[in-house]
Write an enzyme that holds these catalytic residues in place. Structure first.
Site, short mmCIF file in Angstrom:
data_model
loop_
_atom_site.label_atom_id
_atom_site.label_comp_id
_atom_site.label_asym_id
_atom_site.label_seq_id
_atom_site.Cartn_x
_atom_site.Cartn_y
_atom_site.Cartn_z
N GLU A 33 -46.97 -4.66 4.34
CA GLU A 33 -46.31 -6.05 4.32
C GLU A 33 -46.99 -6.48 2.75
OE1 GLU A 33 -49.72 -7.70 6.75
OE2 GLU A 33 -47.60 -9.69 7.31
N HIS A 35 -49.27 -8.73 0.75
CA HIS A 35 -50.63 -9.77 0.62
C HIS A 35 -51.43 -10.31 -0.59
CE1 HIS A 35 -51.51 -6.71 3.92
NE2 HIS A 35 -52.25 -7.39 4.41
N ASP A 44 -53.32 -3.56 5.41
CA ASP A 44 -53.62 -4.05 7.01
C ASP A 44 -53.82 -2.44 7.03
OD1 ASP A 44 -54.10 -6.34 5.99
OD2 ASP A 44 -51.82 -6.70 7.82
N HIS A 119 -53.31 -5.18 11.57
CA HIS A 119 -52.58 -6.47 11.38
C HIS A 119 -52.33 -6.85 12.72
CE1 HIS A 119 -48.14 -7.15 9.53
NE2 HIS A 119 -47.49 -6.69 10.95
N GLU A 121 -50.42 -8.91 14.21
CA GLU A 121 -48.77 -9.20 15.02
C GLU A 121 -48.32 -7.85 15.72
OE1 GLU A 121 -49.54 -9.58 11.57
OE2 GLU A 121 -47.82 -11.67 10.97
N HIS A 174 -54.98 -13.95 6.13
CA HIS A 174 -53.74 -12.72 5.69
C HIS A 174 -54.26 -13.05 4.16
CE1 HIS A 174 -50.82 -10.91 4.72
NE2 HIS A 174 -50.19 -11.60 4.12
N GLU A 179 -60.23 -9.47 3.48
CA GLU A 179 -59.38 -8.13 3.34
C GLU A 179 -59.66 -8.41 1.56
OE1 GLU A 179 -55.61 -8.06 6.00
OE2 GLU A 179 -55.41 -9.56 4.64
ZN ZN Z 1 -54.05 -7.64 6.10
MN MN Z 2 -50.83 -7.77 7.97
#
Ligand code: ZN
Ligand code: MN
Length: 255
Positions: A33, A35, A44, A119, A121, A174, A179
């Site tokens: 994904e 970032h 992630d 993650h 989701e 995010h 992170e």
């Molecule tokens: Zn992430």
């Molecule tokens: Mn994520």
């Protein structure tokens, strides 16, 4: 220190670790994904693996290879599906992979599994996979499973130190301070500090739209700035998260 990464063990060594009893197997769950322009696509999976590894070292556990693809990125917590590179699974497929892996671990004799979600989701699809696997194994099976988003082990105290001007909330984190700080701690060669966008935290309405309003999401893909990130903050977060996480594993599984 003995090896903790399952994919680096021979099957014979793995079997003897399982036969010693009480082995806890960690399954990191990530995504591929976007970032932001300053972090790689695999954050992630990398971070859930790194945290799982630290905790496994503390509790004598084993870390299985991460699930490197996750459920579809959502605009309000991951930026959404419209970015090149973001590569996601249908929810049912993710649940079925989790179900298969747990069933295979059970076949090896493992009875203690920890899903380490990196993650957001993924959450309900991991829960579905766990539920289906437990149903497959039957009520008499000894399998017990812990599931967590690793950042929830962050203490209020640490959040206060990491966010002196106030914490914008985990959903906007995010590719932001947490992170990025963790990546500076674990994989500094994969953080491009000069590319961090300077954006104010995004203000989303309290609903989603489908097809998603991509114009709600900054073109950088970053939902709040990572400017305040540092390796020192990363170390602080890692210490708090891993201590709390290891305590929880010992509490639930003993040892
Ligand atoms: Zn992430
Ligand atoms: Mn994520």
């Amino acid at each position: 220190m003995s090896e903790v990464m399952m994919d680096r063990m021979s099957w014979v060594d793995y079997r003897s670790r399982i036969e010693q009893g009480n082995a806890v197997v960690f399954l990191p769950c990530g995504s591929l994904e976007q970032h932001g322009p300053h972090l790689p696509l695999g954050v992630d999976a990398m971070l859930s693996t790194a945290v799982a590894r630290e905790v496994a070292v503390r509790v004598g556990g084993i870390v299985a290879p991460a699930l490197s693809y996750g459920y579809k990125s959502q605009p309000r917590c991951g930026g959404g599906q419209h970015f090149p590179g973001t590569t996601s699974l249908d929810g049912d497929h993710l649940s079925q992979v989790v179900r298969d892996v747990i069933r295979e671990l059970a076949r090896h004799g493992v009875t203690q599994v920890v899903l380490v979600d990196g993650h957001y989701e993924n959450q309900w699809f991991l829960i579905e996979g766990i539920d289906l696997a437990l149903r497959d194994l039957g009520v008499d099976h000894a399998m017990r499973i812990m599931r967590t988003e690793y950042w929830d082990f962050c203490t209020e105290e640490v959040l206060g130190e990491v966010f002196p001007d106030g914490f914008p909330g985990f959903a906007l984190e995010h590719a932001a301070v947490i992170e990025t700080s963790l990546m500076l701690h674990f994989h500094p060669e994969l953080v491009w500090m000069d590319k961090i966008p300077d954006v104010a935290p995004v203000e989303f309405p309290p609903h989603d739209m489908y097809p998603p309003h991509t114009h709600w999401v900054p073109t950088s893909g970053v939902l709040s700035s990572a400017r305040g990130a540092s390796a020192e903050k990363g170390a602080l977060i890692v210490d708090a998260v891993c201590a709390g996480f290891a305590d929880a594993v010992r509490r639930e599984f003993g040892g």
